[in-house]
Design a protein around this motif. Structure first.
Motif, mmCIF file in Angstrom:
data_model
loop_
_atom_site.group_PDB
_atom_site.id
_atom_site.type_symbol
_atom_site.label_atom_id
_atom_site.label_comp_id
_atom_site.label_asym_id
_atom_site.label_seq_id
_atom_site.Cartn_x
_atom_site.Cartn_y
_atom_site.Cartn_z
ATOM 1 N N THR A 7 0.837 -1.124 -0.061
ATOM 2 C CA THR A 7 0.028 -0.076 0.008
ATOM 3 C C THR A 7 0.778 1.358 -0.029
ATOM 4 O OG1 THR A 7 -1.437 -1.260 1.208
ATOM 5 C CG2 THR A 7 -1.868 1.047 1.274
ATOM 6 N N ILE A 8 0.610 2.110 -0.903
ATOM 7 C CA ILE A 8 1.320 3.403 -0.912
ATOM 8 C C ILE A 8 0.606 4.520 -0.539
ATOM 9 C CG2 ILE A 8 2.892 4.718 -2.445
ATOM 10 C CD1 ILE A 8 3.906 1.908 -2.549
ATOM 11 N N GLU A 9 1.320 5.553 0.312
ATOM 12 C CA GLU A 9 0.582 6.701 0.692
ATOM 13 C C GLU A 9 1.123 7.688 -0.048
ATOM 14 O OE1 GLU A 9 0.982 8.585 4.975
ATOM 15 O OE2 GLU A 9 1.640 6.475 4.929
ATOM 16 N N GLY A 10 0.210 8.496 -0.487
ATOM 17 C CA GLY A 10 0.676 9.853 -1.471
ATOM 18 C C GLY A 10 1.146 10.562 -0.311
ATOM 19 N N GLY A 11 2.396 11.480 -0.892
ATOM 20 C CA GLY A 11 2.932 12.430 -0.355
ATOM 21 C C GLY A 11 3.868 12.092 0.887
ATOM 22 N N ILE A 51 3.223 7.606 -7.690
ATOM 23 C CA ILE A 51 2.269 7.510 -6.664
ATOM 24 C C ILE A 51 2.198 8.588 -5.667
ATOM 25 C CG2 ILE A 51 0.623 6.075 -5.350
ATOM 26 C CD1 ILE A 51 1.050 3.654 -7.108
ATOM 27 N N VAL A 52 3.494 8.444 -5.054
ATOM 28 C CA VAL A 52 3.719 9.305 -3.800
ATOM 29 C C VAL A 52 3.650 10.900 -4.398
ATOM 30 C CG1 VAL A 52 5.406 9.949 -2.148
ATOM 31 C CG2 VAL A 52 5.258 7.530 -2.767
ATOM 32 N N ALA A 53 3.980 11.174 -5.462
ATOM 33 C CA ALA A 53 4.301 12.311 -5.842
ATOM 34 C C ALA A 53 3.014 13.000 -6.433
ATOM 35 C CB ALA A 53 5.447 12.591 -6.970
ATOM 36 N N HIS A 54 2.058 12.142 -7.367
ATOM 37 C CA HIS A 54 1.075 12.700 -7.998
ATOM 38 C C HIS A 54 -0.416 12.132 -7.585
ATOM 39 C CE1 HIS A 54 3.960 14.258 -10.608
ATOM 40 N NE2 HIS A 54 4.324 13.103 -10.978
ATOM 41 N N ALA A 55 -0.423 11.103 -6.716
ATOM 42 C CA ALA A 55 -1.665 10.553 -6.229
ATOM 43 C C ALA A 55 -1.899 10.625 -4.779
ATOM 44 C CB ALA A 55 -1.791 9.198 -6.833
ATOM 45 N N ASN A 56 -3.200 10.261 -4.562
ATOM 46 C CA ASN A 56 -3.495 10.329 -2.943
ATOM 47 C C ASN A 56 -2.805 9.096 -2.197
ATOM 48 O OD1 ASN A 56 -4.752 12.611 -3.293
ATOM 49 N ND2 ASN A 56 -6.568 12.003 -3.776
ATOM 50 N N LYS A 57 -3.094 8.009 -2.918
ATOM 51 C CA LYS A 57 -3.076 6.749 -2.339
ATOM 52 C C LYS A 57 -2.957 5.659 -3.275
ATOM 53 C CE LYS A 57 -7.619 5.460 -0.718
ATOM 54 N NZ LYS A 57 -8.218 4.451 0.192
ATOM 55 N N GLY A 58 -2.275 4.593 -3.172
ATOM 56 C CA GLY A 58 -2.324 3.500 -4.343
ATOM 57 C C GLY A 58 -1.716 2.117 -3.668
ATOM 58 N N GLN A 76 -5.525 5.959 -6.604
ATOM 59 C CA GLN A 76 -6.537 7.003 -6.417
ATOM 60 C C GLN A 76 -5.970 8.214 -6.360
ATOM 61 O OE1 GLN A 76 -6.946 4.240 -4.030
ATOM 62 N NE2 GLN A 76 -7.674 3.339 -6.091
ATOM 63 N N GLY A 77 -6.382 9.176 -7.594
ATOM 64 C CA GLY A 77 -5.805 10.430 -7.365
ATOM 65 C C GLY A 77 -6.240 11.528 -8.514
ATOM 66 N N LYS A 78 -5.554 12.390 -9.003
ATOM 67 C CA LYS A 78 -6.094 13.491 -10.101
ATOM 68 C C LYS A 78 -6.018 12.646 -11.350
ATOM 69 C CE LYS A 78 -1.813 16.167 -10.792
ATOM 70 N NZ LYS A 78 -0.741 15.306 -9.772
ATOM 71 N N GLY A 79 -5.183 11.654 -11.541
ATOM 72 C CA GLY A 79 -5.302 10.891 -12.817
ATOM 73 C C GLY A 79 -4.440 11.758 -13.904
#
Ligand SMILES: Nc1ncnc2c1ncn2[C@@H]1O[C@H](COP(=O)(O)OP(=O)(O)O)[C@@H](O)[C@H]1O
Ligand SMILES: [Mg+2]
Lengths: 138, 113
Positions: A7-11, A51-58, A76-79
């Protein structure tokens, strides 16, 4: 067949690369060649950082068979609005924070493509992105 | 080039890992990790002013075993811990990037390209 899930956490730039590191350890234990391991983990790491740089989680899903490594990264993020544009060297929407970490030069996706045998990107603006990558081992 | 010679030339300090019986054949400098990830060379010294955990992760993925942090950048405890765990040697120098690469090049450390 070996299956690995992360599981990857955005930011979160502290943990970025952990999944890729675990995959590298596993491939080493399986005696995959240094060169192929590098191709796999460079691509996976750039995708994980995306994913970390551009999305919320993945989520990262890796399956390893004697023939290939298949990596599916869903976030899940801005796409991505225009995938061809995103694939262009130098195109980046990265924030200042991402740039300060040494990324955000628009080189990730082109380098991913160079390192794997198959890359497909599906994305829905406002919903998220799925990257599928395959690296053949034989 | 022996790592001990690199350390001498840069007047550097080893802050993680081992320096003996260790050599590098080429040098590459960048503060951009995506750039480092495009290089495909063995036994390469990474010279960088980018000092964070992703510097270590990038080196792990790129099979880089020695990192020189320039212009007085200090490695954090977490960076040192991770470097140690991965068998990466971290050295610190107060030299600027320009001076560090200039001195190493003049001493014969080959470029990648
Ligand atoms: N998982 C993702 N979610 C949303 N946008 C993305 C994702 N991955 C890549 N992108 C978009 O594609 C661009 C190019 O990506 P990349 O080549 O990795 O460069 P960089 O990450 O350095 O900006 C990004 O700046 C971003 O706009
Ligand atoms: Mg990227």
């Amino acid at each position: 067949m070996i299956n690995l899930k992360y599981t990857i956490e955005g930011g979160n730039f502290t943990n970025a690369g952990f999944a890729s590191s675990q995959v590298k350890k596993t491939l080493k234990q399986l005696n995959v060649s240094t060169k192929l391991i590098k191709n796999v983990v460079v691509a996976l790491y750039e995708a994980e950082v995306n994913i970390v740089a551009h999305a919320n989680k993945g989520e990262i899903d890796v399956s390893i068979s004697p023939e290939e490594v298949k990596m599916i990264l869903t976030d899940q993020g801005k796409g991505i609005k225009d995938i061809d544009q995103a694939m262009t060297v130098g195109y980046s929407t990265a924030s200042q924070k991402v740039r300060a970490m040494g990324f955000g030069a628009g080189m990730g996706l082109p380098n991913i493509k160079k390192n794997v045998d198959l890359l497909t990107i599906e994305s829905n603006v406002g919903i998220g992105t799925t990257l599928t990558m395959i690296k053949k081992l034989i | 080039m022996e790592l001990n010679q690199v350390i001498d030339i840069l007047n550097a300090k080893v802050v993680a890992g081992n320096a003996s019986n260790f050599s590098v054949e080429k040098g590459f400098c960048s503060d951009l990790m995506s750039d480092v990830l495009t290089v495909d060379t063995d036994k390469m010294l990474l010279i960088t002013g980018m000092s964070n955990l992703q510097t270590i992760r990038t080196s792990e993925m790129a099979d880089i075993h020695c990192i020189a942090l320039v212009r007085n950048k200090k490695a954090t405890i977490e960076m040192k811990g991770l470097a140690m765990e991965l068998g990466i040697t971290l050295i610190e120098t107060s030299f600027s990037m320009y001076r560090a690469v200039g001195e190493l090049y003049a001493s014969g450390l080959q470029p990648v390209y």
